[in-house]
Every structure is written in structure tokens, then in C-alpha cells.
Design a protein around this motif. Structure first.
Motif, PDB file in Angstrom:
ATOM      1  N   LYS A  54       0.841  -1.203   0.000  1.00  0.00           N
ATOM      2  CA  LYS A  54       0.000   0.000   0.000  1.00  0.00           C
ATOM      3  C   LYS A  54       0.882   1.261   0.000  1.00  0.00           C
ATOM      4  O   LYS A  54       0.588   2.239  -0.692  1.00  0.00           O
ATOM      5  N   ARG A  57       2.259   1.782  -3.451  1.00  0.00           N
ATOM      6  CA  ARG A  57       1.187   2.256  -4.338  1.00  0.00           C
ATOM      7  C   ARG A  57       0.892   3.728  -4.089  1.00  0.00           C
ATOM      8  O   ARG A  57       0.734   4.523  -5.019  1.00  0.00           O
ATOM      9  N   SER A  58       0.843   4.100  -2.815  1.00  0.00           N
ATOM     10  CA  SER A  58       0.527   5.498  -2.456  1.00  0.00           C
ATOM     11  C   SER A  58       1.592   6.460  -2.977  1.00  0.00           C
ATOM     12  O   SER A  58       1.282   7.555  -3.451  1.00  0.00           O
ATOM     13  N   VAL A  60       3.589   6.015  -5.559  1.00  0.00           N
ATOM     14  CA  VAL A  60       3.490   6.085  -7.026  1.00  0.00           C
ATOM     15  C   VAL A  60       2.278   6.937  -7.439  1.00  0.00           C
ATOM     16  O   VAL A  60       2.392   7.827  -8.296  1.00  0.00           O
ATOM     17  N   ASP A  61       1.132   6.690  -6.805  1.00  0.00           N
ATOM     18  CA  ASP A  61      -0.081   7.475  -7.133  1.00  0.00           C
ATOM     19  C   ASP A  61       0.139   8.963  -6.874  1.00  0.00           C
ATOM     20  O   ASP A  61      -0.198   9.811  -7.704  1.00  0.00           O
ATOM     21  N   ALA A  62       0.711   9.271  -5.705  1.00  0.00           N
ATOM     22  CA  ALA A  62       0.919  10.682  -5.349  1.00  0.00           C
ATOM     23  C   ALA A  62       1.877  11.352  -6.331  1.00  0.00           C
ATOM     24  O   ALA A  62       1.705  12.518  -6.700  1.00  0.00           O
ATOM     25  N   GLN A  64       2.284  10.587  -9.442  1.00  0.00           N
ATOM     26  CA  GLN A  64       1.641  10.763 -10.748  1.00  0.00           C
ATOM     27  C   GLN A  64       0.571  11.849 -10.701  1.00  0.00           C
ATOM     28  O   GLN A  64       0.428  12.632 -11.634  1.00  0.00           O
ATOM     29  N   GLN A  65      -0.174  11.900  -9.594  1.00  0.00           N
ATOM     30  CA  GLN A  65      -1.338  12.792  -9.569  1.00  0.00           C
ATOM     31  C   GLN A  65      -1.081  14.140  -8.905  1.00  0.00           C
ATOM     32  O   GLN A  65      -1.784  15.105  -9.169  1.00  0.00           O
ATOM     33  N   TRP A  66      -0.100  14.180  -8.021  1.00  0.00           N
ATOM     34  CA  TRP A  66       0.152  15.407  -7.263  1.00  0.00           C
ATOM     35  C   TRP A  66       1.543  15.988  -7.500  1.00  0.00           C
ATOM     36  O   TRP A  66       1.711  17.211  -7.449  1.00  0.00           O
ATOM     37  N   GLY A 179       7.523   1.489  -9.637  1.00  0.00           N
ATOM     38  CA  GLY A 179       6.227   2.006 -10.094  1.00  0.00           C
ATOM     39  C   GLY A 179       6.159   2.219 -11.598  1.00  0.00           C
ATOM     40  O   GLY A 179       5.078   2.353 -12.172  1.00  0.00           O
ATOM     41  N   LYS A 270       5.449  10.417 -16.733  1.00  0.00           N
ATOM     42  CA  LYS A 270       4.513   9.678 -15.865  1.00  0.00           C
ATOM     43  C   LYS A 270       4.411  10.317 -14.479  1.00  0.00           C
ATOM     44  O   LYS A 270       3.346  10.408 -13.895  1.00  0.00           O
ATOM     45  N   TYR A 271       5.560  10.732 -13.950  1.00  0.00           N
ATOM     46  CA  TYR A 271       5.573  11.438 -12.672  1.00  0.00           C
ATOM     47  C   TYR A 271       5.618  12.931 -12.970  1.00  0.00           C
ATOM     48  O   TYR A 271       6.285  13.357 -13.904  1.00  0.00           O
TER      49      TYR A 271
END
Length: 334
Positions: A54, A57-58, A60-62, A64-66, A179, A270-271
Motif C-alpha cells: 500500500k 502504491r501510495s 506512485v499514485d501521489a 503521478q497525480q500530485w 512504479g 509519468k511522474y
């Protein structure tokens, strides 16, 4: 640098208004451009969470999105961070002539040293900040001329902090590598491996009589691969989200992580490197301690070869990091 205005001096001489060169244009003034009453809840990631999948994942998500997130339970003891902050604060409280001994030499191409000006200033506007830059890793890149000698515990505090920071940095770089579907060390290797430079900056933002008109550091993305930042408890970090500026919530004992330009380039987009800026306070001194993880100057950085193919062409040029930095600081298109 002789003749360079120090913001700390300006703050002492002006207690009700600020000089014209610090007043931003209306499209930048935080009083006008900040979304008030809303705090940006950027992702907060507990690095010690038993569910490490987790955590990965967090991150990598952060990224990409933030392009930014905060990490808690990062394994750096509170005492080590407090020491780093204490010796940094002591430097800026030294008499002016003592600080000037560490000034960035006027003709230096290197960023290290004490100063106020960092990049080409558009319209001659200045940020409400003084800073001290010096490298803290690797040993071959360290220039102790810029480490304040007149604070006896300065070196020890910085070395201790760096020792712990390595662990956090390596963990983040591994996650970011995995990621993208790469091997865990691919990203670090592409950034110079063991020659990756840890550049510390101490930002000192004195109280400002008209904080709604000034900025500490103007809107920018970091040139680095990633930035790991310790703030003090005075609110000031803002991030841009959907074209609006928001305060980023201060979380005690957290490290703020920024994705920088080199990571965006390496990941072929991607990032995302995060657009951020800092505001200043009317009656408090804000300080922050970012460490920028930078490739060595002659390291070529471009989209990672394993991420580029016919369906995914390279979105960025490959160039030496020193060329990238020169263009960025002098506002020359890349």
C-alpha cells in the motif's frame, strides 16, 4: 556578494511597508491569488505502515497525480531534525558580517554559499528570502568552505541528518523505479548512482510587513529528481492545483517530498514535477530545509530507455544536467 541586498536587512529597516522590488504583480500576489479558507490535503504516507505494498502504491499514485506528498514515520529521529533546525537557525542569527564570510563568490558558477538571489529575476522582482546552499553528499562533492564553522555543532548535525536521509531517499527512489515497471535500482543509476548529489538549502524568510504582496520563493518546479524538505511550523508552502494556489497543510514531524524535473523527464512524463511557491508571515520567521537530489553535472538525463518505444516516444530531450540547470536558472527554453 558585495552589494547584494539581504532580505534580513531589509526586514529590519522596513517595519510597515516593503520596498517596490518585493511587490509582486497582481497575478502573483498571494493576497489575491490564494484560495482562502481551504487547505490542500496533499497525500500523507506512513512509511512504517505494515502494508508496504500500500505504501508503494501510495507513493506512485501521489507522484503521478500530485507531484508532492508528505511522509511520516520516516525513521529520522525527531531529535536529529530538531538539531538540524537549531544549527540552521543559529547561522541566520549570526551578525551580518559573520554570515557574509559564507557568501556565494560573485563569479561562481556554483550555487553553493550564502545569498539572496538564485535565478534570473523577471521584472527585477525579488523574493523575500535569504538562503544558504551547500552539498552534504557525496564526500567528493562537499566543499566545507560553505559550512558555517562558527557554529560548533553545525557539521555534526548535518552529517547526522544526512545519514538518516539516505534511507528515506533510497526507499523513495526504489518505489518510483518499481512504479514504472523498472528494476528497483534503475532510477537511482540513471541519476548517477552513488554520485547522486545531496544539495541542502536553508531558506530564511524573515517577518514581512506586507505578506499579501510578497512571495518568499516564486512559483517554480524543482530542478532536482526529488526534494526532501523539512519545514518549521510557520505556514508558507503553497501548491498549484487546477490553476489555483492553496496552502499545503503543515504536519509536525513530516518530510515534504517534491517530485522534481529530472524525475518527470526520466519517467517520460509519468511522474509530475510540482509547481509550488512560498508565502511569508507578518510576524514570524519561516524557515525550511530542502535537500535536492541532483544528478552530477555531467550526467546525461533523458527519458529512461526502457520507457521509450514507438507507442511511447520520448517527450523530453536528453541532456547533461549542468546544461539543464543553466537553462532553467537563466529562463532559457529547454
Amino acid at each position: 556578494m558585495e552589494g547584494e541586498v539581504r532580505v534580513q536587512d531589509v526586514a529590519l529597516k522596513h517595519n510597515d511597508t516593503i520596498p517596490q522590488q518585493f511587490i509582486r504583480s497582481e497575478n502573483e500576489q498571494p493576497g489575491i491569488t490564494t484560495v482562502h479558507g481551504a487547505v490542500l490535503e496533499v497525500p500523507v504516507i506512513d512509511l512504517n505502515d505494515p502494508d508496504q505494498e500500500k505504501v508503494h502504491r501510495s507513493i506512485v499514485d501521489a507522484s503521478q497525480q500530485w507531484g508532492m506528498f508528505q511522509v511520516v514515520n520516516h525513521g529520522i529521529p525527531g531529535e536529529v531534525i530538531r538539531e538540524l533546525q537549531k544549527v540552521g537557525k543559529m547561522f541566520f542569527e549570526l551578525p551580518q558580517e559573520e554570515k557574509e564570510k559564507y557568501a556565494k563568490p560573485p563569479d561562481s558558477k556554483d550555487i553553493q554559499g550564502y545569498g539572496s538571489k538564485l535565478q534570473k529575476e523577471l521584472e527585477g522582482k525579488k523574493g523575500w528570502v535569504d538562503h544558504l546552499f551547500h552539498k552534504i553528499w557525496p564526500p567528493s562533492a562537499i566543499d566545507y568552505r560553505f559550512w558555517p564553522e562558527n557554529i560548533p555543532s553545525y557539521r555534526e548535525a548535518n552529517e547526522e541528518y544526512r545519514k538518516y536521509l539516505h534511507g528515506v531517499a533510497d526507499k523513495l527512489l526504489k518505489c518510483l523505479s518499481l512504479g514504472l515497471g523498472l528494476e528497483e535500482n534503475d532510477m537511482k543509476e540513471a541519476l548517477g548512482g552513488d554520485n547522486l548529489i545531496y544539495l541542502l538549502k536553508i531558506n530564511y524568510y524573515p517577518p514581512c510587513p506586507q505578506p499579501e504582496l510578497a512571495l518568499g520563493v516564486v512559483a517554480h518546479t524543482d530542478m532536482s529528481s526529488i526534494t526532501l524538505l523539512v519545514p518549521n511550523d510557520v505556514q508558507g508552502l503553497q501548491a498549484s492545483r487546477d490553476g489555483h494556489w492553496y496552502d499545503v497543510k503543515y504536519i509536525p514531524n513530516a518530510l515534504v517530498i517534491h517530485i522534481g524535473d529530472q524525475m518527470e523527464i526520466l519517467s517520460n512524463g509519468k511522474y509530475k514535477s510540482v509547481l509550488h511557491r512560498t508565502t511569508v508571515s507578518k510576524d514570524k520567521t519561516r524557515m525550511s530545509w530542502p535537500v535536492f537530489l541532483e544528478p552530477p553535472p555531467d550526467q546525461e538525463v533523458g527519458p529512461h530507455p526502457k520507457l521509450v518505444n514507438e507507442e511511447n516516444p520520448a517527450k523530453f530531450k536528453t541532456k547533461e544536467y549542468s546544461d539543464y540547470a543553466y537553462c532553467k536558472l537563466n529562463k532559457i527554453p529547454q
